[in-house]
Design a protein around this motif. Structure first.
Motif, short mmCIF file in Angstrom:
data_model
loop_
_atom_site.label_atom_id
_atom_site.label_comp_id
_atom_site.label_asym_id
_atom_site.label_seq_id
_atom_site.Cartn_x
_atom_site.Cartn_y
_atom_site.Cartn_z
N GLU A 8 0.74 -1.06 0.06
CA GLU A 8 -0.05 -0.24 0.41
C GLU A 8 1.41 1.48 0.03
N TYR A 19 -11.50 0.66 -5.92
CA TYR A 19 -11.32 -1.06 -6.42
C TYR A 19 -12.75 -2.19 -6.71
N THR A 40 -4.13 -13.57 -5.34
CA THR A 40 -4.34 -12.59 -4.54
C THR A 40 -2.91 -12.71 -3.50
N SER A 43 -4.69 -8.33 1.33
CA SER A 43 -6.14 -7.76 0.91
C SER A 43 -6.44 -7.98 -0.60
N ASP A 44 -5.41 -8.11 -1.08
CA ASP A 44 -5.27 -6.95 -2.96
C ASP A 44 -5.70 -8.62 -3.89
N LYS A 92 -3.20 -4.90 -10.18
CA LYS A 92 -4.13 -5.06 -10.14
C LYS A 92 -5.17 -4.91 -9.97
N GLU A 95 -9.69 -5.76 -4.51
CA GLU A 95 -10.00 -5.89 -2.88
C GLU A 95 -10.63 -6.91 -3.46
#
Length: 483
Positions: A8, A19, A40, A43-44, A92, A95
């Motif tokens: 992050e 997202y 993953t 958390s993404d 990305k 989430e």
């Protein structure tokens, strides 16, 4: 080792983006190119479909398709670097919902039961553990002490109960045999050899100085010399019924060290090496008169003298006599040399043979690079090691104190091997008057073996994308300072 960057934080200078949120079940549906390959991390959610072909580790990345990267990155901590996270962030797409995040992060560390290591070792990676001793102490002992012998692990170190250990032998022309450690120690004559092991990536840091390569940044000490004891592989294969007219070409080895999917580390050697009377391939259970340390393969490993360290499989669990070489990633898609013109966009691992015997090598271990010497010293002593693969004997080490303009011959350790069985390194040294008219010195060494193989003078012509097989002249720069 630098602290793991938080993904992050890599976005703090980017425009904030909203997202979509996905469930773990939705991510799990994306496991193929047709559906899109999603993974993953924390958390993404990332769509890495277009990255698969660019992945330096090949298609192993597909093992994480539809799931979490954590179990695989905990196995290969080299991923936890800033530039890797920056690449990942480009892919990305969303989430995870909060209730699915904990499931991803709660992963048991496969490295939680690693053995203790000597604090003098210079760590190149923690998970898997890879380290080398300070080069300055490497040539202090002809036999490298077990505690500071370089460690090259590809996967977590397994815990093996020697009473439960079994070696499985199978393949072309053999009856399937299972041996206990006690069987190997008592059914076959004990054979002892002194042999040097060297990682193919030894001195990779010098290749990085020319152009960045993929791999651990080894210095000059990913090499060591030890006395190994065990049963001859040829005796064990004969016990398993290997016929004299066998037409198999390879002997494959598998270890007990496994990745997250249960796939073991594997490698193979030509059967002619395995069966040669003077090949001295061992199933070793002792190292320097002690049981093998855990980091070096306890309770059993293959010692293939004269051959790259990657084929000396540790924690040996299985032997297969076959017409084909091992299909292991480390045999097929790694430990191969290429032209300097080959890069990750055009590399074809099928075009190159797997590294077996290593080339002639020598290194200066003292003085250190950038060391300052006092001008009132009467003399200087230069030390180092020299070794050649394939049982070829080092017959000479040339040393220059003026950048290669003039040369002197160093004194070699008095070890006379049998022809074709020069498995161990030779330590060398040269003591000469300290030049009084120089402020800076470039000291160089180069070795010659009994086949008159010599080292190349510079790194650039032998540079390759994996940074292996660096055997260029070893160079050290020192400064002479007046008091």
């Amino acid at each position: 080792m630098e602290a793991e960057p938080k993904p992050e934080t890599l976005l703090k200078n980017k425009a904030q983006t909203s997202y979509p949120v996905y469930t773990r079940q939705e991510v799990a549906k994306h496991k193929t190119v047709e559906s899109g390959i999603w993974v993953t991390y924390k958390s993404d959610v990332y769509d890495i479909t277009n990255f698969v072909e660019l992945h330096p580790g090949g298609d192993k990345i597909l093992l994480a398709a539809g799931g979490a990267l954590e179990p695989f990155w905990s196995m290969y901590a080299v991923h936890k670097q800033k530039h890797v996270f920056e690449i990942l962030e480009e892919y990305k797409i969303g989430e995870l919902r909060p209730e699915d995040v904990q499931e991803t992060c709660d992963v048991t560390d496969p490295y939680r039961k690693e053995p203790l290591r000597h604090p003098a070792l210079k760590v190149n990676s923690l998970k898997p553990f890879n380290a080398e001793p300070p080069v300055q102490i490497l040539s202090e002992n002809y036999l490298t002490p077990n505690e500071i012998f370089f460690i090259r692990n590809h996967l977590p170190v397994p815990e093996v109960d020697p009473k439960q250990f079994r070696l499985n032998i199978e393949g072309e022309g053999l009856k399937s045999v299972q041996l206990t450690l006690r069987d190997i120690q008592t059914k076959f004559p004990k054979h002892t050899i002194t042999a040097t092991l060297q990682c193919a990536g030894n001195r990779r840091s010098e290749m990085n100085g020319v152009r960045q390569v993929k791999g651990l940044n080894w210095g000059l000490a990913a090499i060591g010399n030890a006395k190994w004891a065990g049963a001859k592989l040829s005796d064990v294969l004969k016990y398993a019924g290997l016929p004299e007219d066998i037409d198999a070409k390879h002997v494959q080895f598998e270890g007990l060290d496994k990745d997250i999917t249960g796939s073991p580390y594997g490698a193979s050697i030509p059967i002619r090496k395995a069966l040669a009377k003077d090949g001295d391939v061992l199933l070793a259970y002792e190292m320097n008169n002690e049981p093998l340390p855990r980091d070096h393969g306890f309770p059993l490993r293959v010692i293939v003298p004269g051959v790259v360290g990657a084929r000396n499989v540790k924690w040996l669990n299985k032997i297969v006599v076959s017409k084909e070489e091992s299909k292991s990633h480390w045999q097929v898609n790694d430990y191969k040399g290429f032209s300097p013109s080959v890069d990750w966009d055009n590399v074809d691992f099928n075009s190159a043979p797997a590294i077996q015997e290593l080339p002639i090598q020598s290194v200066i271990t003292a003085p250190s690079n950038d060391e300052h010497l006092n001008s009132d010293m009467n003399e200087i002593t230069v030390k180092g090691y020299a070794w050649s693969g394939g049982g070829r004997e080092v017959i000479r080490v040339d040393v220059s104190l003026d950048g290669g303009q003039t040369w002197r011959v160093a004194d070699l350790s008095e070890v006379k091997p049998n022809e074709g069985q020069a498995w161990a390194w030779k330590l060398w040294q040269l003591t000469v008057p300290l030049p009084k008219d120089q402020k800076n010195m470039e000291i160089i060494c180069k070795a010659v073996d009994n086949q008159y193989n010599v080292q190349p003078d510079t790194v650039a012509p032998i540079w390759n994308l994996r940074g292996v097989l660096n055997n260029s002249w070893s160079r050290v720069k020192v400064t002479i300072k007046s008091k």
